[in-house]
Design a protein around this motif. Structure first.
Motif, PDB file in Angstrom:
ATOM      1  N   VAL A  42      58.657 -27.797  47.492  1.00 46.22           N
ATOM      2  CA  VAL A  42      59.824 -26.922  47.437  1.00 46.22           C
ATOM      3  C   VAL A  42      61.089 -27.743  47.681  1.00 46.22           C
ATOM      4  N   THR A  43      62.036 -27.643  46.780  1.00 45.54           N
ATOM      5  CA  THR A  43      63.337 -28.291  46.948  1.00 45.54           C
ATOM      6  C   THR A  43      64.428 -27.315  46.516  1.00 45.54           C
ATOM      7  N   GLY A  44      65.524 -27.321  47.252  1.00 48.42           N
ATOM      8  CA  GLY A  44      66.679 -26.525  46.864  1.00 48.42           C
ATOM      9  C   GLY A  44      66.471 -25.032  46.925  1.00 48.42           C
ATOM     10  N   ARG A  45      65.540 -24.571  47.753  1.00 43.73           N
ATOM     11  CA  ARG A  45      65.277 -23.123  47.850  1.00 43.73           C
ATOM     12  C   ARG A  45      64.741 -22.805  49.240  1.00 43.73           C
ATOM     13  N   ALA A  46      65.220 -21.718  49.810  1.00 41.28           N
ATOM     14  CA  ALA A  46      64.782 -21.317  51.150  1.00 41.28           C
ATOM     15  C   ALA A  46      63.365 -20.771  51.117  1.00 41.28           C
ATOM     16  N   SER A  47      62.702 -20.865  52.269  1.00 41.11           N
ATOM     17  CA  SER A  47      61.413 -20.221  52.494  1.00 41.11           C
ATOM     18  C   SER A  47      61.564 -19.236  53.646  1.00 41.11           C
ATOM     19  N   TRP A  48      60.634 -18.269  53.718  1.00 40.86           N
ATOM     20  CA  TRP A  48      60.777 -17.160  54.651  1.00 40.86           C
ATOM     21  C   TRP A  48      59.445 -16.824  55.316  1.00 40.86           C
ATOM     22  N   LYS A  49      59.515 -16.401  56.572  1.00 35.49           N
ATOM     23  CA  LYS A  49      58.320 -15.929  57.276  1.00 35.49           C
ATOM     24  C   LYS A  49      58.623 -14.598  57.945  1.00 35.49           C
ATOM     25  N   GLU A 150      51.393 -10.053  58.029  1.00 37.90           N
ATOM     26  CA  GLU A 150      52.093 -11.312  58.297  1.00 37.90           C
ATOM     27  C   GLU A 150      52.255 -12.044  56.966  1.00 37.90           C
ATOM     28  N   VAL A 151      53.480 -12.434  56.629  1.00 35.44           N
ATOM     29  CA  VAL A 151      53.749 -12.963  55.289  1.00 35.44           C
ATOM     30  C   VAL A 151      54.610 -14.217  55.364  1.00 35.44           C
ATOM     31  N   VAL A 152      54.276 -15.195  54.518  1.00 40.79           N
ATOM     32  CA  VAL A 152      55.118 -16.376  54.301  1.00 40.79           C
ATOM     33  C   VAL A 152      55.428 -16.473  52.817  1.00 40.79           C
ATOM     34  N   VAL A 153      56.694 -16.686  52.482  1.00 37.19           N
ATOM     35  CA  VAL A 153      57.116 -16.904  51.097  1.00 37.19           C
ATOM     36  C   VAL A 153      57.687 -18.309  51.002  1.00 37.19           C
ATOM     37  N   LEU A 154      57.083 -19.126  50.144  1.00 36.56           N
ATOM     38  CA  LEU A 154      57.521 -20.508  49.981  1.00 36.56           C
ATOM     39  C   LEU A 154      58.360 -20.662  48.717  1.00 36.56           C
ATOM     40  N   GLY A 155      59.637 -20.952  48.910  1.00 36.62           N
ATOM     41  CA  GLY A 155      60.503 -21.326  47.803  1.00 36.62           C
ATOM     42  C   GLY A 155      60.578 -20.326  46.672  1.00 36.62           C
ATOM     43  N   GLY A 156      60.325 -19.042  46.949  1.00 39.19           N
ATOM     44  CA  GLY A 156      60.415 -18.026  45.913  1.00 39.19           C
ATOM     45  C   GLY A 156      59.305 -18.073  44.888  1.00 39.19           C
ATOM     46  N   ARG A 157      58.245 -18.867  45.158  1.00 39.56           N
ATOM     47  CA  ARG A 157      57.192 -19.031  44.157  1.00 39.56           C
ATOM     48  C   ARG A 157      55.809 -18.632  44.650  1.00 39.56           C
ATOM     49  N   THR A 158      55.565 -18.764  45.926  1.00 40.38           N
ATOM     50  CA  THR A 158      54.235 -18.480  46.468  1.00 40.38           C
ATOM     51  C   THR A 158      54.361 -17.592  47.693  1.00 40.38           C
ATOM     52  N   LEU A 159      53.508 -16.583  47.767  1.00 40.83           N
ATOM     53  CA  LEU A 159      53.434 -15.716  48.941  1.00 40.83           C
ATOM     54  C   LEU A 159      52.044 -15.831  49.537  1.00 40.83           C
ATOM     55  N   TYR A 160      51.989 -15.999  50.837  1.00 38.80           N
ATOM     56  CA  TYR A 160      50.719 -15.957  51.568  1.00 38.80           C
ATOM     57  C   TYR A 160      50.730 -14.762  52.509  1.00 38.80           C
ATOM     58  N   GLN A 183      59.007 -11.928  44.746  1.00 34.74           N
ATOM     59  CA  GLN A 183      60.439 -11.625  44.835  1.00 34.74           C
ATOM     60  C   GLN A 183      60.699 -10.367  45.662  1.00 34.74           C
ATOM     61  N   ARG A 184      59.810  -9.373  45.552  1.00 32.87           N
ATOM     62  CA  ARG A 184      59.994  -8.153  46.326  1.00 32.87           C
ATOM     63  C   ARG A 184      59.946  -8.446  47.816  1.00 32.87           C
ATOM     64  N   TRP A 185      58.953  -9.236  48.233  1.00 31.12           N
ATOM     65  CA  TRP A 185      58.828  -9.570  49.647  1.00 31.12           C
ATOM     66  C   TRP A 185      59.942 -10.500  50.111  1.00 31.12           C
ATOM     67  N   GLU A 186      60.323 -11.446  49.267  1.00 36.12           N
ATOM     68  CA  GLU A 186      61.410 -12.348  49.634  1.00 36.12           C
ATOM     69  C   GLU A 186      62.699 -11.565  49.876  1.00 36.12           C
ATOM     70  N   ALA A 187      62.990 -10.610  49.002  1.00 38.74           N
ATOM     71  CA  ALA A 187      64.196  -9.798  49.155  1.00 38.74           C
ATOM     72  C   ALA A 187      64.129  -8.947  50.422  1.00 38.74           C
TER      73      ALA A 187
END
Length: 218
Positions: A42-49, A150-160, A183-187
């Motif tokens: 992942v580069t140039g994009r935030a990740s979320w937990k 419990e959710v992790v979103v990596l760089g807008g491409r992968t959700l765990y 995208q739904r979870w990231e938002a």
């Protein structure tokens, strides 16, 4: 804490459901390796937990072990000893333009685990990994019989979806790559983050005044 986090755009209690039939179940060792590989890309994009559960059990964590022994001062000392390593790791994330944001749901009064974890999250925030706190009643309208996962979103491409045992031990994960799901979870997590309270502020205001936590004796 902000007066209200707006989740009105997600008024369907099933909008955040994760259908495991369209995900891939990953055993713990596979999840660890897959996460590390994808995170490093992942580069140039935030990740979320998004953290919802109020109790976990930690393995191979000296600070947690000290709490388990009833030595709160030693537990905090050991957390502080992680500062340099955390700062190095976070600098690496930032150099890739991959800031890692976390939303921590809290229910008061805090569980012993959560009281301990918030000290650790405060330390991470001081080292540059931002966390915001959201009260549990904010997300109740989106929950049915079970709490949100419990959710992790990596760089807008992968959700765990991170899966834990009933005892609170990390067990496995379910990986999703469908862009609409991710995208739904990231938002959703980003929206909660914008309305939350900074973990440093919350910890200083509420957590520091609490007596030392005591884990229940089995």
């Amino acid at each position: 804490m902000n007066k209200e986090t707006d989740v009105s755009t997600m008024n369907d209690p099933h909008v955040l459901d994760l259908d495991h039939s369209v995900g891939e179940r990953l055993p713990l060792d596979v999840y660890d390796a897959d996460f590390d590989r994808r995170d490093s890309e992942v580069t140039g994009r935030a990740s979320w937990k998004f953290e919802r559960l109020q109790h976990f059990r930690e393995l191979d964590n000296e600070s947690w072990d000290a709490l388990d022994r009833g030595d709160w001062d030693e537990s905090l000392r050991l957390l502080e000893g992680m500062r340099e390593g955390l700062a190095d790791a976070i600098r690496g994330e930032m150099s890739r333009g991959n800031p890692f944001h976390r939303v921590r749901v809290v229910a008061e009064p805090l569980t012993p685990y959560l009281q301990w974890e918030l000290h650790g999250l405060r330390l991470q925030a001081e080292c540059g990994r931002p966390t915001r706190v959201v009260r549990d009643e904010v997300i109740h309208p989106l929950e049915g019989e079970r709490p949100l996962p419990e959710v992790v979103v990596l760089g807008g491409r992968t959700l765990y979806e991170v899966v834990y045992t009933e005892e609170g031990l990390l067990d496995s994960a379910v990986r999703f790559t469908d862009p609409e799901v991710v995208q739904r979870w990231e938002a959703f997590i980003e929206q909660l983050y914008k309305g939350g309270e900074d973990v440093v502020s919350y910890t200083d205001r509420y957590v520091f005044r609490l007596p030392p936590p005591r884990l229940a004796v089995d």
